[in-house]
Write an enzyme that holds these catalytic residues in place. Sequence first.
Site, short mmCIF file in Angstrom:
data_model
loop_
_atom_site.label_atom_id
_atom_site.label_comp_id
_atom_site.label_asym_id
_atom_site.label_seq_id
_atom_site.Cartn_x
_atom_site.Cartn_y
_atom_site.Cartn_z
N HIS A 76 0.85 -1.20 0.00
CA HIS A 76 0.00 0.00 0.00
C HIS A 76 0.89 1.25 0.00
CE1 HIS A 76 -2.89 2.97 1.53
NE2 HIS A 76 -3.78 2.21 0.93
N GLU A 148 -4.06 1.15 -7.70
CA GLU A 148 -4.49 2.22 -6.79
C GLU A 148 -3.57 3.42 -6.99
OE1 GLU A 148 -6.50 1.99 -2.69
OE2 GLU A 148 -4.38 1.81 -2.29
P1 PGA Z 1 -9.77 5.61 -0.05
O1 PGA Z 1 -8.56 4.67 0.43
O2 PGA Z 1 -10.87 4.69 -0.52
O3 PGA Z 1 -10.15 6.37 1.20
O4 PGA Z 1 -9.25 6.47 -1.13
C1 PGA Z 1 -8.14 3.59 -0.33
C2 PGA Z 1 -6.88 3.00 0.24
O5 PGA Z 1 -6.06 3.73 0.81
O6 PGA Z 1 -6.67 1.78 0.13
#
Ligand code: PGA
Length: 234
Positions: A76, A148
Amino acid sequence: MKLVIANWKSNPATLEEAVALAQATDQNGIVLCPPLSFLEAVKEVIQHAVLGAQDVSLDAADELLSLRVKYVIVGHSSRRKLGETDEIIAQKVQALVREGITPVLCVGETRVEHQEGRTEEVIRRQLEVGLSLVASGEWLVAPIITYEPVWAISIEPDAQPDTPENAVSMAQFIKRTLHPTPYTLDPHIFYGGSVNPENVRGFLERPEIQGVLVGGASLKPDAMHIITGVASQS
Ligand code: PGA
């Protein structure tokens, strides 16, 4: 049916709130990833959701297995910012698949990398190094890859969700990049970054995207009911 992974990050504040949130969002098709200190308590109360964790330390994958953790988020951006390298991430991915736990490998470019047109170069490196120790394909579980983009995560300044069109084209890029490796002939690709009840359908209605990683909205039971409802119809 598509999967929703709830990344609670360091929330909520107390064990009682964590138990209440788990009970309020305990549904099929959800993976709940509470903070480590709440894992045991959440495990005790869920009946439909599956347990996940937000990270693993290299020598503790077996402990997560004994807590019946099925999925673990790895790589992450919050951990990469703390200095976690692709090489460490690769070791975590390997430690998890050895235990039969599914790694949820997060890949994504920062805003600067995005603006510099380096997105594909960054994602290719994150994939190639991050998966390098499991490339033989002999494992029982295959990692989930979550695209992401860091600039889309809600706690980032000026965060904006990605568009479904771009997320789909990144999912296609990820599949092309992974294609020669045996275990990834059909990799599951998720999207994460500011997913909410209003935009989730746009991502999940696309066949290229098999699930979503949800941060901020995962702390709101009403929002989660809508998101999981969309996922169960997709
Ligand atoms: P968010 O976070 O949905 O608040 O953007 C996603 C994440 O950090 O995995």
